[in-house]
Design an enzyme around this catalytic site. Structure first.
Site, short mmCIF file in Angstrom:
data_model
loop_
_atom_site.label_atom_id
_atom_site.label_comp_id
_atom_site.label_asym_id
_atom_site.label_seq_id
_atom_site.Cartn_x
_atom_site.Cartn_y
_atom_site.Cartn_z
N LYS A 106 0.78 -1.26 0.03
CA LYS A 106 -0.19 0.03 0.20
C LYS A 106 0.67 1.06 -0.18
O LYS A 106 0.55 2.29 -0.40
CB LYS A 106 -1.04 -0.08 1.26
N GLU A 128 -9.66 7.31 2.96
CA GLU A 128 -10.84 6.23 3.69
C GLU A 128 -9.97 5.13 4.03
O GLU A 128 -8.71 4.78 3.48
CB GLU A 128 -11.65 5.80 2.80
N SER A 394 1.76 -9.71 -0.67
CA SER A 394 1.17 -8.42 -0.57
C SER A 394 1.52 -7.63 0.67
O SER A 394 1.68 -6.53 0.75
CB SER A 394 -0.08 -8.25 -0.88
#
Ligand SMILES: *Cc1c(COP(=O)(O)O)cnc(C)c1O
Length: 423
Positions: A106, A128, A394
């Protein structure tokens, strides 16, 4: 939704490889686009122009690459997995986004968008978050760049994810608990957009996955493509050739699209997206959007989503919070339609078993999201023995310890099977 014929599908894949898809309207074939209220159009258009300009600007790219190398810790390692290889009868390689700063892919997106916001002259950032991972990555990037950060988070999630709320606050972000709607991610996105509309010039909306109105799916894909570019060069350098197959988990689809973009043109590399199969195929029991959804508009983009016969968005379930979203990025809807990527599911139980197996065999605790990719790869390996497999890791699983505490090692039936098979 009409299925394109073979020639059309090939043209669309060529356009994706050549970088001419999405088109100027943000269309990935029939998917994508920009479905926002009139009041937001100027902000979205301005953002699209900024993205077009800065992603090609050598000074911006140099600044971004510097942060990726020295702050995020790129390139992330490509790790050979001899333990999993032996268990699965395959040659398994892991692309280690779990080693990136804040513990997942991310950060590639948030540092890129924070730099873009700064270049565009924004004075504050709104984001968000569902489980809090994107909120943490946003707060970290904003602290690094020196921009104030407001994170909208559903009240239910604030209660569930106290640790991440504290991390965000320590990193300087203001966390606002959203009491409206479903009080989870969907309501948080609505609230962040509402904030953005109220002052679209001074405020930058930092979206967390390859979803939303144009240009976000394109922007996030470009920022995450570093995963696939690095992985392709690394696996060739280390193993001498391309993998037979590459696997990534798919929530909104950002780590997966980033991995795939290294290999779209390598047609011999089979690409797989693994969605959250949850407790099973009944509506409401999973988050397998591409496997079970229908075309529709959610959060500004035309893609595939989970809704019932009345058009109501469905409740979703997954043991991994990061995969628990009823929509998916529009580029994935196209990749499925043209057959370039095969989307499958892994259940909660399969993911938990794969997580245990990876811990024991490789000394790596994967995120529950990433464990879905492992589970999908494991099943494929059993059907395709002797193949070389690349898996997008990930993120790391430290954040999942509270959930894992409810699933003691060896408690899933899947892992008993694995143990028996290995014995
Ligand atoms: C958020 C998250 C995901 C899901 O997001 P995508 O946009 O689908 O990549 C997957 N893995 C980890 C570790 C995450 O934190």
């Amino acid at each position: 939704m009409t299925n394109p014929d073979v020639a059309q599908a090939d043209d669309l894949l060529e356009a994706l490889i050549a970088g001419t898809c999405p088109d100027a309207h943000g269309r990935f074939g029939e998917f994508g686009g920009c479905y926002v209220p009139e009041t937001l159009m100027p902000a979205v258009t301005r953002l699209a122009e900024g993205v077009h300009h800065y992603l090609r600007d050598p000074d911006f790219r140099a600044r971004l690459n510097d942060e990726l190398e020295h702050w995020v810790g790129r390139p992330t390692a490509l790790t050979h997995a001899p333990g999993l290889s032996a268990l699965w009868g395959a040659d398994v390689w892991l692309k280690r986004e779990d080693l990136a700063h804040t513990g997942a892919h991310k950060i590639n997106n948030t540092i890129g968008q924070a730099l873009l916001a700064q270049a565009l002259g924004a004075e504050r950032i709104v984001a968000e978050t569902g489980a809090g991972q994107h909120g943490v990555a946003s707060a970290a990037a904003c602290a690094r760049i020196g921009l104030p950060c407001v994170v909208y988070m559903g009240a239910v999630d604030v209660a569930r994810q106290a640790l991440n709320v504290d991390r965000m606050r320590r990193l300087g972000a203001e966390v606002i608990a959203v009491e409206s709607g479903d009080q989870t991610l969907r309501a948080a996105i609505d609230e962040a957009i509402r904030d953005w509309v109220s002052d679209p010039v001074a405020t930058y909306y930092l979206l967390g996955s390859a979803i939303g109105p144009h240009p976000y799916p394109y922007l996030v894909r470009e920022l995450q493509s570093v995963i696939g570019k690095e992985a392709r060069a690394q696996i060739i350098a280390r193993s001498g050739s391309l993998p037979d197959a590459a696997f990534a988990c798919v929530g909104g689809g950002s780590n997966a699209i980033g991995l795939y973009h290294g290999f779209l043109g390598d047609r011999d590399v089979a690409l797989f997206g693994i969605e959250a199969g949850g407790h099973g195929p009944a509506l409401g029991e999973h988050s397998a959007t591409l496997s079970a959804g229908k075309p529709g508009v959610l959060h500004g983009t035309y893609s595939v989503l989970l809704y019932d016969s009345d058009g109501q968005i469905q409740e979703t379930h997954s043991v991994s919070a990061g995969l628990d979203y009823p929509g998916v990025g529009p580029e994935h809807a196209l990749l499925r339609q043209i057959g370039r990527v095969d989307y499958r599911t892994a259940t909660d139980d399969e993911a938990l078993a794969a997580l245990d197996e990876c811990c024991a065999a490789e000394g790596i605790l994967p995120a529950l999201e990433s464990a879905h990719a492992l589970a999908g790869a494991r099943r494929w390996a059993s059907e395709n023995p002797g193949t070389k497999i690349l898996i997008g890791m990930s993120g790391r699983g430290d954040k999942d310890m509270p959930i894992l505490a409810e699933h003691p090692v060896g408690s899933s039936t899947q892992s008993e099977d694995a143990r028996n098979a290995a014995a």
